[in-house]
Design a protein around this motif. Sequence first.
Motif, mmCIF file in Angstrom:
data_model
loop_
_atom_site.group_PDB
_atom_site.id
_atom_site.type_symbol
_atom_site.label_atom_id
_atom_site.label_comp_id
_atom_site.label_asym_id
_atom_site.label_seq_id
_atom_site.Cartn_x
_atom_site.Cartn_y
_atom_site.Cartn_z
ATOM 1 N N UNK B 173 -92.415 -40.280 106.077
ATOM 2 C CA UNK B 173 -93.100 -41.370 106.767
ATOM 3 C C UNK B 173 -94.453 -40.882 107.296
ATOM 4 N N UNK B 174 -95.488 -41.693 107.121
ATOM 5 C CA UNK B 174 -96.805 -41.289 107.587
ATOM 6 C C UNK B 174 -97.134 -41.927 108.930
ATOM 7 N N UNK B 175 -96.293 -42.866 109.345
ATOM 8 C CA UNK B 175 -96.560 -43.493 110.641
ATOM 9 C C UNK B 175 -95.255 -43.626 111.417
ATOM 10 N N UNK B 176 -95.153 -42.893 112.523
ATOM 11 C CA UNK B 176 -93.933 -42.949 113.332
ATOM 12 C C UNK B 176 -94.324 -43.319 114.753
ATOM 13 N N UNK B 177 -93.567 -44.262 115.329
ATOM 14 C CA UNK B 177 -93.925 -44.768 116.652
ATOM 15 C C UNK B 177 -92.686 -44.843 117.525
ATOM 16 N N UNK B 178 -92.869 -44.611 118.826
ATOM 17 C CA UNK B 178 -91.765 -44.793 119.758
ATOM 18 C C UNK B 178 -91.861 -46.194 120.355
ATOM 19 N N UNK B 179 -90.808 -46.963 120.215
ATOM 20 C CA UNK B 179 -90.827 -48.349 120.695
ATOM 21 C C UNK B 179 -90.146 -48.417 122.047
ATOM 22 N N UNK B 180 -90.728 -49.191 122.945
ATOM 23 C CA UNK B 180 -90.119 -49.333 124.269
ATOM 24 C C UNK B 180 -89.244 -50.568 124.339
ATOM 25 N N UNK B 181 -88.292 -50.469 125.229
ATOM 26 C CA UNK B 181 -87.287 -51.534 125.390
ATOM 27 C C UNK B 181 -87.952 -52.845 125.797
#
Lengths: 400, 181
Positions: B173-181
């Motif tokens: 994966x070239x784009x990884x993001x942490x998502x908030x609740x």
Amino acid sequence: MSSHAISASPAAGANSGVNPLWAKLPLILIVVGGLGAAFDAFTNSAQFGYSYLTAFMFFLSLCLGSLFLVLMHHLFDAGWSVPIRRFLEHIAFLLPVMGLLFLPIAFLAKTIYPWMTIDPHTDHALHAKVALFNTKAFYVVAAALFAIWTLLTYKLRAWSLKQDQTGSAECTKALRKWAAGGIFIFAFSLTLAAIYWMKSIQHQFFSTMYGVYYFAGSVWTTLATAYVIALAMKATGRIPVLHRRQFHDLGQLLLVFTVFYAYIHFSQYFLIWNAAVPEETFWYVLREKGTWWYVGMIIIFGHFLVPFLSLLRIDAKLKIGLMVPLGLWAWLMHYCDMQFNVMPHFHPDGLALCLTDLSCVAFIGGVLAFVFLKYFNRHAPYPQKDPRFAESIAGSESHD
Amino acid sequence: MNANVSIQSYGLVAEFDTPGDAMRAASSIRDAGFRKWDVHTPFPVHGLDAAMGIKNSPVGWFTFFGGCTGYTTGMLMIWFMNGFDYKIVVGGKPLFSPFYAFPVCYELTILFAAFATLIGMCFLNRLPRLYHPLLKNRRFAAVTHDKFFVVIETADPKYSPVETRKLLETAGSRHIELIEE
């Protein structure tokens, strides 16, 4: 495009891994069954006639059912059924052999079919149907049916074998044409056969569903048989290109025809029950007397409910431990169904299985198995240059 | 807004360009033993179930028992109405017989089975659900267009902020993001 897939799996080693007893089984069946049946034919020709007819209609189901699956393959331009098509073509081309096996019925017709010896002027039902039920028409239709089945199954197999050699589109086109015309011939001829050979034992009976009823049971039995044959072909390495998909689809179709048969047979019974017309009800009244009532119950629960419930789950269709016994069960149930149709006229008090029944099944089964193995060993075990061959095995490698 | 409220993270979202990439990532996540994760694709991808290690859905049991309920309801209803509560002889037939009751029972079997399937599916998927953290993410909108997303929830027992991100990176994966609740 498909050549790369085939080159890895030629028909080599066709006879490997087969127990010699299995190879001899057809001959043993022919001899033992034939002797038993011939003995009965001279001592008790009426019992022999009905027993033979029951066995004949049972095996006719397999041939016609296979013919149907081949026709469907071409009509739907199917991909999944390419690996199983060849052995189905062979079974369908056993119909000319069935023509020879019909001879005892042709000779004993006057014993088997009461209408042949009744004067139409004394029997209104017969008089109304005399255009169909007269001795001349009986033999002409029988000859015509076998002639047309021979032509159709010969052509379907010959073009398919030619496709193995040339792989040209011409073969596929010809097969489609034969299938398109053949499906009409199939529907009419199967209905005529069921009416002439089985229903006319009680010629007063009316049922417009009778042909479809025989058809539904036939294809059901054929699918179960094709599943078991396919498993055997895969296990002995004769058709290595059979994968999960073929077994899953065969299993799924078996479930479909389990329901379809039940639907047709229920509809036939229900309409007759509801209308309560004596010309129709007498047929079922006879079949609710004595032990025939239990045979009827076996058909409801064994022909429908047991296979229906056991095939419902998606994973059930791939379980060998379930599907092989179910294949044998399907033969037993279809044979019960044939007994239920043929025998009550001769044995009105109830089911009377005897050695003659077994001899006739063994004899006809032996003859067909013998010819089938001859066919099968002579030709490539599965279509070699079908345009949909690669598609039929695509994606199977990852989760076989 | 109270600044003291700690913002919970929902999970890591990894974007992929092709179904093949997403499939390979799914296999590696399956093999790593994760349990709370999912793959989102713009269209059904054949073989993804196997790649994710998803077993046959239990929704069939809802269908089966719904069907059984429908069949029984039909039989009881017709028996109660015609054979017990208000007896009328029709066409000289028995007051109750499973034969004439069957078509109605059969249709109720299908109707109740269909209802049970729908309700069972909603129940198992915890639907209807009016809010989902993923829907806040702008980039995630491309899931209905041409992108493939693998989401691993922080609630997964195997989740670790560093290792899981590394796993997704190795998966391509070239784009990884942490998502908030």
